[in-house]
Write an enzyme that holds these catalytic residues in place. Structure first.
Site, short mmCIF file in Angstrom:
data_model
loop_
_atom_site.label_atom_id
_atom_site.label_comp_id
_atom_site.label_asym_id
_atom_site.label_seq_id
_atom_site.Cartn_x
_atom_site.Cartn_y
_atom_site.Cartn_z
CD GLU A 806 -2.89 1.17 2.34
OE1 GLU A 806 -3.15 0.07 2.88
OE2 GLU A 806 -3.44 2.23 2.67
NE ARG A 884 -9.55 0.19 9.71
CZ ARG A 884 -10.82 0.09 9.34
NH1 ARG A 884 -11.61 -0.82 9.88
NH2 ARG A 884 -11.34 0.89 8.42
CD GLU A 1270 -8.75 -4.19 5.93
OE1 GLU A 1270 -7.68 -3.85 6.43
OE2 GLU A 1270 -9.67 -3.39 5.66
#
Ligand SMILES: Cc1cc2nc3c(=O)[nH]c(=O)nc-3n(C[C@H](O)[C@H](O)[C@H](O)COP(=O)(O)OP(=O)(O)OC[C@H]3O[C@@H](n4cnc5c(N)ncnc54)[C@H](O)[C@@H]3O)c2cc1C
Ligand code: FES
Ligand code: FES
Length: 1338
Positions: A806, A884, A1270
């Site tokens: 990423e 997160r 995910e």
């Protein structure tokens, strides 16, 4: 052969004769296939025999048995020179999309067994080889064929399911057969529910007559086996003598020469330890060394006999001879079961294992314990016999052989009825792993008694050589084999096998405990045999019996349950149907192209990186002069060659340097790069660049960072309620801590890039294996000081990403672009596996401290968490990952007063980054740890505590988001029901009461995962957008382009399904070629599970625009075909190209005010897992997992179930197996599949059932679907907590009740040491601070 001449190397590849005049001894078969023959179907995943991506089939004619032998081989280790006279079959040789797939390729593809596809050719070739040897294998045989293959995407289940159709047990009922399916007998199927993701009836039959024939030339002539061969290379000469005298002559002339048979040791030494062996001798065709003879004393195996051949011979011997004779053979076979994979055993020879003298050799402990006898010979001293005993190994990798002696053969002895023999091994992973500790144990009794006449013990993994504890062995002669012996031997062994704290390899207490655990197992099994012969009065109670049973795994079973499309849905509408990944066929034939499969561009160069060898240091000087004088080297590139900015950042500008200038902040940081004509030249020269450092004291672990106050930014907090007050009012308050390890991405395709300067206006085209083309484009543009419009990044597919590509792909692609820019020539890099693991970061390790307030009944009323992650040397996405984790600190529970404070630690390890789940799993792990703490404190089942605290519809999270359409409770109830939890829990309790050393645990864990990019600070809410570009061509065919990268997750397939429905045309008319920054600009990375949601909506919008334009034409000619309409649209000058755009509405969260809605919606699921542990070794097996997952209305149930199984399996690695090891000075040990274990085929749950929740809707995403990449990962924690339950039972038997700490991953070491008992008590842990540990907890 005289002078400087080389022999001709002759072999066949896919039926075509290859004659190589100048065979280079250092070239591997893989390099030759890929670079010389252009056969790029065979992949490079690791280069060390550990992943199987390079598997090919090698066939040879055995002139002695007159048989053709087929065997699978790792082409990355097989020397090209060893191929003379062989026939090689690669994935291209068995089928192609154009000419038809082989049934093996077809079944894997149609069974959804290929996601990113990088592992697929290797798996195909393992299966193909198996079928060439046995067209109808048993299921057991088939499942074992893949010990040497890894896949990081699929979770293996669909591959095994597809290949099961070739097995003996597979019944004509196909998928409906009760034996073949159905791990789930508690299931009542409703109407409209599908269970068949695969239509096996349509499979091509396997027809052995269609297999390519073995080349007659190789069969008709013996010269291929009898010629003396010599190959002269740049640095190495390779001899293949065919007579013993020739071999002895050579060894006498070149005492330092290496003998090479399988090359599975030497190949690894040359590649990874930079060893040079100028003379290599292949003793593979010397009759005495490949001979097998049965004598009165035992079986004599020639030194070059392969391990597979030994296995086969011993199995036949066991069938032939009476039982007491073959006890050593049985142990050797059992050990070989866990020795590497087929590809290695097929080529590796017995002498190679002995003479390498590795301290963790698997065979040497057995050979020492049984006193195997070697015949060795040299020209000078002739032949002699050496008994393998405590004097055989003289030191680290030193044996009793002289430098000119070679091993001729080894005699494995028969045993008699008074003799018993056992072999034991414990590793991180059962299959294809090196031992942590292994052992051979041999006891001889006086006639008709249980009095010990001789005891031989040999251990690997306990010293620098295989070692025999001779004092223990001598002390027990004359003793009776009874219970009093056990603790005496344990105490003796503890003294005889000392290991200092901090010894290389670490895990000191565990390793010492294993030595006695193995003995105890052997003791019990011999005692049971003596008892059956009435030679012992000691009765082994039944609750101890299971401690002795060798590992057994039942054949895998599974079910997949999903909602079928509504009966009225148009047949052509593919949405909701389990259609195959559109590249699956090409991936199965090796035709799918990845970056390094692209042919070389003209003038292309390769860049070898010069990386920091220190974790933290000032750079005093860099000297590339030696490297620059080496052959093929073109230039040294460093920060002085950067025309623009030498810094970049994923979330913050100038977060890190592209090339280090004055200081290095971690091992592996890029300092510069050598650019050369070939990869080997570049890599060799890069190693010769001299860097002088001034070392500084590094910070490596979270705890060190806390102590030193080394953080990125200030702590941030999310909270709800009044935690202080609630803690005061709680019935109980406990404190705890929790550690979650990092995880290497281990995508099978390592980071790769090709940069091609266009020579005009600063233009550059880049092919990058990245999830983030836009970021690569922008950072390159800034580094080259050109506008972004000059840089085009193109991505066709990538061989797995999982977050690791990423942002970190940028650190590889930018230096390559800088080199290409400076030299004006294309430059390529594909990282070696060890480079990739060293440089590119991992999942963040997390550490949390918490305080829980709860009531007597188990209701949690308050939770205060301080949570830390180890960011490494730059910030990268670490704060987003932390956010997160903080958002997921509630997992699926309503905790009315919750505060979670995040801290991001700055350390001197490579920068940690995104990884599937992105901090969510770590956050959820903390709260699940709290749940078990509460349960163990109250003495109630964790299930009860979970159930009591579960979220309900209408609840609000700790960040204030309202839960709408909350399906956690529904998933929970269905999972309880489908897993038959309550009945099985009773069975588990009974099992535990009846077994002392094997224990079981069963537990259920929920998950609720928020969908959206949470990198919301710094305006990164902008990531929640996507674009699409749809062209319709005059023939009606549609080219669909969007912003999402295909990395195996089936995104292109799903998008074509979406476009097919949106345009109301069959999917076959739509094609996606690639993603490019020149087609869809300003794309977000393909990450955060949002790929389908964002791109799908953008695709729909583009299609809507086109349909609106076409509508008048369609109305005018309602009976026309799509092609008619497109033709008239063209004639009427209507634009047949449209863009689509989408942004997720109404999301955002402000950390300063604590207000907002961070997630678009949630994907929930629940898993129930049952685990069995071996309390003596820490080994475990997942007996069954049931998952119920809410994916809304699935766009493609096969792909979604694939994501669930793959995510679960990857999470299982995180929870139970994958442990990074790094020294206190920041030097990484775990750099390849050899010492970093990801789950293999044999690790998946024996029964694996997945159900997609029926009737769930989600108006927030495409056609009511939900994101799935995910969310399932965390469900693997059900295995961790089931193992914890099992450990709790073992602890209870030993009198330890209440709570205990089990860090993740729960490796065999941690499981074993948590099962405290009389054996572990012998090895108390050394006090922290009194020694330097070998590796540290990050
Ligand atoms: C992926 C992988 C997994 C592995 N797993 C295991 C495992 O589970 N357990 C384990 O124990 N090992 C394991 N190994 C190590 C290795 O496979 C074994 O040691 C194997 O037996 C070596 O045999 P070889 O023929 O490949 O040796 P080679 O690499 O060809 O040679 C090794 C050494 O043996 C010497 N030698 C060979 N023949 C003779 C002879 N006749 N006389 C004198 N010297 C000789 C050579 O000079 C050389 O130094 C693994 C290796 C890899 C790459
Ligand atoms: S590339 Fe050969 S085994 Fe991994
Ligand atoms: S499909 Fe196996 S590694 Fe990706």
């Amino acid at each position: 052969m005289t002078g400087d001449m080389s022999s001709e190397l002759v072999f066949y590849v896919n039926g075509i004769k290859v004659v190589e005049e100048n065979a280079e001894p250092e070239t591997t078969l893989l390099q030759f296939l890929r670079q010389k023959l252009g056969l790029t179907g065979t992949k490079l995943g690791c280069g060390e025999g550990g992943c199987g991506a390079c598997t090919v089939m090698v066939s040879r004619f055995d002139h002695y048995s007159k048989k053709i032998c087929h065997f699978s081989v790792n082409a990355c280790l097989a020397p090209l020179c060893s191929m003379h006279g062989m026939a090689v079959t690669t994935v291209e040789g068995i089928g192609s999309v154009k000419n038809g797939l082989h049934p093996v390729q077809e079944r894997l593809a149609k069974s959804h067994g290929s996601q990113c596809g990088f592992c697929t050719p290797g798996i195909i070739m393992s299966m193909y080889t198996l079928l060439r040897n046995d067209p109808q294998p048993t299921i057991e045989h088939m499942e074992k064929a893949f010990e040497g293959n890894l896949c990081r995407c699929t979770g293996y289940r669909p591959i095994l399911d597809g290949f099961r159709t070739f097995t003996k047990e597979y019944c004509a009922m196909g998928e409906n057969c009760c034996k073949n399916k159905n791990g789930n007998n508690n299931l009542q199927l409703e109407d409209g529910v599908g269970t068949d993701l695969v239509k096996t009836k349509a499979f091509l039959p396997l027809d052995a007559t269609q297999d390519p024939i073995f080349p007659p030339e190789l069969q008709n002539s013996t010269k291929f086996d009898t010629d003396y061969l010599i190959y002269r290379g740049e640095r190495v000469v390779w001899h293949r003598p065919t007579k013993l005298d020739e071999l002895l002559d050579l060894k006498s002339t070149y005492p330092d020469a290496r003998l090479v048979v399988g090359n599975t040791e030497i190949g690894v030494e040359m590649k990874f330890k930079n060893m040079k062996y100028p003379v290599m001798i292949a003793p593979t065709h010397i009759p005495e060394l490949v001979d097998i003879t049965h004598t009165d004393l035992g079986i004599r195996f020639g030194a070059s006999v392969t391990l597979s051949r030994i296995d086969q011979e011993l199995k036949e011997a066991i069938a032939k001879y009476s039982e007491p004779k073959t006890r050593v053979f049985t142990a050797v076979i059992e050990m070989l079961r866990w020795f590497a994979g087929y590809q290695i055993r097929n080529v590796a020879a017995v002498a190679g294992n002995i003479i390498t003298a590795s301290p963790i050799s698997d065979l040497n402990p057995l050979f020492l314990a049984c006193g195997a006898v070697l015949e060795v010979q040299s020209k000078e001293s002739g032949r002699r016999q050496i008994t393998m005993d405590e004097k055989f190994f003289l030191g680290y990798r030193k044996t009793a052989l002289t430098s000119t002696e070679v091993v001729i053969n080894i005699l494995l002895p028969f045993t008699s009825k008074n003799e018993y023999f056992g072999g034991y091994k414990q590793a991180y992973r059962r299959e294809d792993d090196i031992a942590t500790v292994n052992s051979g144990i041999y006891v001889v009794f006086e006639d008709n008694s249980n009095v010990i006449k001789k005891l031989s013990l040999a251990y690997g993994g306990m010293a620098i050589t295989t070692i025999m504890p001779t004092r223990t062995m001598a002390a027990v002669v004359g003793r009776k084999w009874d219970d009093s012996l056990v603790m005496d031997i344990c105490r003796l062994l503890a003294d005889d096998l000392p290991l200092q704290p901090g010894s290389p390899g670490g895990m000191v207490e565990y390793r010492r405990t294993l030595t006695i655990s193995f003995f105890f197992k052997f003791y019990l099994s011999v005692q049971m045999q003596l008892q059956s012969m009435h030679l012992s009065k000691t009765k082994v109670p039944s609750y101890l019996h299971s401690a002795t049973a060798p590992f057994h795994r039942d054949p895998s079973k599974s079910t997949q349950i999903y909602q079928e499309v509504a009966s009225g849905q148009r047949e052509e509408d593919p949405v909701g149907r389990p259609i195959n990944h559109l590249s699956a066929m090409k991936q199965a034939t090796g035709e799918a192209v990845y970056i390094d499969d692209m042919p070389k561009f003209q003038n292309e160069l390769y860049m070898g990186f010069v990386m920091s060898k220190k974790a933290y240091a000032n750079i005093k000087s860099v000297d590339a002069s030696e490297a620059l004088s080496m052959p093929g080297v073109v230039d040294y590139i460093s920060h002085v060659d950067v025309p623009g900015k030498n810094t970049w950042g994923a979330a913050l500008p100038d977060d890190e340097e592209i090339f280090a200038t004055t200081q290095v902040l971690c091992e592996g940081q890029i300092i510069g790069g050598i650019v050369a004509e070939t990869q080997i030249q570049a890599q060799r020269a890069a190693k010769c660049v001299k860097v002088e450092y001034e070392e500084l004291k590094p910070i490596i672990t979270i705890k060190e960072a806390i102590e030193a106050g080394s953080f990125f930014g200030s702590p941030q907090k999310i909270s709800c309620g009044d935690v202080e007050a609630a803690l005061q009012q709680a019935d109980h308050v406990i404190e705890g801590e929790c550690h979650v390890g990092g995880q290497e991405h281990f995508y099978l395709e390592t980071q790769a890039v090709i940069a091609i300067p266009k020579g005009e206006d600063g233009e550059m085209e880049m092919f990058i294996s990245t999830q983030n083309p836009t970021e690569s484009q922008h950072v390159t543009a800034e580094a080259l000081n050109v506008p972004a419009n000059r840089i085009v990044v193109r991505v066709k597919r990538i061989g797995g990403g999982f977050g690791g590509k990423e942002t970190r792909s940028v650190m590889i692609s930018t230096p390559v672009a800088i080199a290409a820019n400076k030299l004006g020539r294309p430059v390529r890099v594909m990282l070696d596996r060890d480079e990739d693991m060293l440089m590119t970061g991992t999942r963040h390790p997390f550490y949390a401290k918490y305080k829980i307030g709860f009531m007597d009944g188990g209701k949690i009323t308050a939770l205060e968490i301080n949570i830390y992650n180890n960011a490494g040397m730059s910030q990268d996405l670490s704060w987003a990952v932390m956010h997160r984790a903080m958002f997921h600190s509630d997992n699926a529970y309503k905790i009315p007063n919750l505060s979670t404070t995040g801290h991001v630690c700055r350390t001197n390890i490579s920068s940690n980054t995104a990884f599937r789940g992105f901090g969510g799993p770590q956050g959820m792990m903390v709260v699940e740890q709290c749940i078990t703490d509460v349960a163990y404190t109250l003495g109630v089942s964790p299930i009860k505590v979970r159930e009591l605290n579960l979220y309900q519809e209408g609840d609000r999270t700790h960040y204030g988001q309202l839960l709408e359409h909350c399906t956690v409770q529904r998933c929970w109830d269905e999972c309880l029901n489908q897993s038959d939890y309550f009945r099985r829990k009773k069975e588990v309790d009974i099992f535990n009461s009846e077994n002392r050393w094997k224990k079981r645990g069963i537990t259920i864990v929920p998950t609720k995962f928020g969908i959206a990019y949470t990198a919301l600070f710094l305006n990164q809410v902008a990531l929640n957008q996507a674009g699409a570009l749809v062209h319709i061509y005059m023939d009606g065919s549609v080219l669909l382009t969007h912003a999402g990268v295909e990395m195996g997750q089936g995104l292109h397939t799903k998008m074509i399904q979406v476009a097919s429905r949106a345009l109301r045309i069959p999917a076959s008319k739509i094609h996606t070629s690639e993603v490019g920054t020149n087609t869809v600009p300003n794309t977000s990375p393909t990450a955060a599970s949002c790929g389908s949601d964002l791109n799908g909506m953008a695709v729909i919008n583009a299609c809507k625009t086109l349909l609106e334009r076409l509508e008048p034409i369609m109305l005018e000619n309602p009976k026309g075909t799509w092609e008619d309409w497109i033709k008239s649209a063209y004639i009427n000058r209507i634009s047949l190209s449209a863009t689509g755009f989408y942004k997720t509405p109404g999301i955002g969260y402000d950390f300063n005010t604590g207000k907002g809605r961070p997630f678009n919606y949630f994907t929930s699921g629940v898993a129930c897992s049952e685990v069995e542990i071996d309390c003596l070794t820490g080994d475990h097996q997942v007996l069954r997992t049931d998952i119920v997952m809410d994916v809304g209305v699935s766009l493609n149930p096969a792909i979604d179930i694939g994501q669930i199984e793959g995510g679960f399996t990857q999470g299982y690695g995180l929870m139970m197996m994958e442990q990074q090891k790094i020294s206190p000075k920041g030097i990484l040990y775990t750099r390849g599949p050899g010492n970093y274990k990801i789950p293999g085929f044999g690790d998946i749950p024996v029964q694996f059932n997945v159900t997609l929740l029926k009737g769930s809707v989600n108006e927030k995403a495409v056609y009511s679907s939900k994101a799935i990449g995910e969310p399932p990962l965390f469900l693997s924690s059900s295995v961790f907590f089931a193992a914890k339950d099992a450990i709790a039972s073992a602890r209870a038997d030993a009198g330890h009740h209440g709570n205990f700490i089990l860090p993740s991953p729960a490796t065999p070491e941690r499981v074993r040491m948590a099962c405290e008992d009389q054996f572990t008590d012998l090895f108390p842990k050394a006090k922290e601070g009194t020694f330097t540990p070998w590796f540290v907890e990050l």
